[in-house]
Design a protein around this motif. Sequence first.
Motif, PDB file in Angstrom:
ATOM      1  N   THR A   5     -17.598 -84.694  42.634  1.00  0.00           N
ATOM      2  CA  THR A   5     -18.808 -84.056  43.345  1.00  0.00           C
ATOM      3  C   THR A   5     -18.452 -83.995  44.815  1.00  0.00           C
TER       4      THR A   5
ATOM      5  N   ARG B 268     -15.393 -70.296  38.664  1.00  0.00           N
ATOM      6  CA  ARG B 268     -16.552 -70.943  39.085  1.00  0.00           C
ATOM      7  C   ARG B 268     -17.343 -70.890  38.177  1.00  0.00           C
TER       8      ARG B 268
ATOM      9  N   SER C 189     -21.698 -72.507  46.230  1.00  0.00           N
ATOM     10  CA  SER C 189     -22.176 -73.783  45.480  1.00  0.00           C
ATOM     11  C   SER C 189     -22.030 -73.311  44.114  1.00  0.00           C
ATOM     12  N   GLY C 190     -21.299 -74.403  43.345  1.00  0.00           N
ATOM     13  CA  GLY C 190     -21.246 -74.130  41.809  1.00  0.00           C
ATOM     14  C   GLY C 190     -20.475 -75.308  41.431  1.00  0.00           C
ATOM     15  N   PHE C 191     -20.033 -74.947  40.101  1.00  0.00           N
ATOM     16  CA  PHE C 191     -19.237 -75.864  39.342  1.00  0.00           C
ATOM     17  C   PHE C 191     -17.922 -75.244  39.236  1.00  0.00           C
ATOM     18  N   TYR C 192     -16.800 -76.034  39.782  1.00  0.00           N
ATOM     19  CA  TYR C 192     -15.428 -75.283  40.052  1.00  0.00           C
ATOM     20  C   TYR C 192     -14.589 -75.943  38.902  1.00  0.00           C
TER      21      TYR C 192
ATOM     22  N   GLY D  78     -13.842 -80.673  36.293  1.00  0.00           N
ATOM     23  CA  GLY D  78     -14.716 -79.852  37.113  1.00  0.00           C
ATOM     24  C   GLY D  78     -15.122 -80.360  38.474  1.00  0.00           C
ATOM     25  N   THR D  79     -15.274 -79.919  39.307  1.00  0.00           N
ATOM     26  CA  THR D  79     -15.822 -80.412  40.723  1.00  0.00           C
ATOM     27  C   THR D  79     -17.311 -79.686  40.914  1.00  0.00           C
ATOM     28  N   ARG D  80     -18.160 -80.666  41.154  1.00  0.00           N
ATOM     29  CA  ARG D  80     -19.694 -79.896  41.457  1.00  0.00           C
ATOM     30  C   ARG D  80     -19.795 -79.687  42.900  1.00  0.00           C
TER      31      ARG D  80
ATOM     32  N   THR E 148     -21.866 -78.701  46.185  1.00  0.00           N
ATOM     33  CA  THR E 148     -23.062 -78.215  46.822  1.00  0.00           C
ATOM     34  C   THR E 148     -23.123 -77.876  48.151  1.00  0.00           C
TER      35      THR E 148
ATOM     36  N   ASN F  31     -21.780 -81.505  32.605  1.00  0.00           N
ATOM     37  CA  ASN F  31     -20.978 -82.016  33.772  1.00  0.00           C
ATOM     38  C   ASN F  31     -19.382 -82.204  33.213  1.00  0.00           C
TER      39      ASN F  31
END
Lengths: 114, 114
Positions: free
Chosen positions: A10, A37, A86-89, A108-110, A112, B41
Amino acid sequence: SQTIHQWPATLVQPVGSPLSLECTVEGTSNPNLYWYRQAAGRGLQLLFYSIGIGQISSEVPQNLSASRPQDRQFILSSKKLLLSDSGFYLCAWSVSGTGIYEQYFGPGTRLTVT
Amino acid sequence: AQSVTQLDSQVPVFEEAPVELRCNYSSSVSVYLFWYVQYPNQGLQLLLKYLSGSTLVKGINGFEAEFNKSQTSFHLRKPSVHISDTAEYFCAVRNRGGYQKVTFGIGTKLQVIP
């Protein structure tokens, strides 16, 4: 066996700050690598893919860039983040030149952007 | 160019009931088809894939999908769902031959109700 790592898990960054997300793959050689993304309600958007060291293709014009300095390392960067980044990569890999066609995803990487 | 349409953004279903998640694709050439699952997640995990041969494909966790070329569909089914099946499901298509670019649908959220 093969594994794929992403870090950080994150990240909270202010608008205008730089970004660096890293992805590494273990247990395979010369993989195809991908950055996606995922935004709410929009599914997965392919951002970049790479079929070899230094070979990057961009799917969508944007504020981001990608690099592949080593065979199993894929980096997503930005010089100045926007709120819309912003998003989930998600990073993914696939084997090239064989009968295996699916992609394998990292955790994944969140991101913000505030 | 290829495209994928997932007709339902959300599907609520009671535990132990059957479920079908719909997927239609469009492509000018023959394709490979995939279903992935994503738990909250986390990255995506392959459920099943259709490459060739039998049009009924069985995957993990009791899921199966049927390739229908005439209707350009690849619907995902499970005869009896569990609470643990609550997740987001993505249909994906890849054209045969050439670079392995995969196009994903926007996803269907399966909500299993106790």
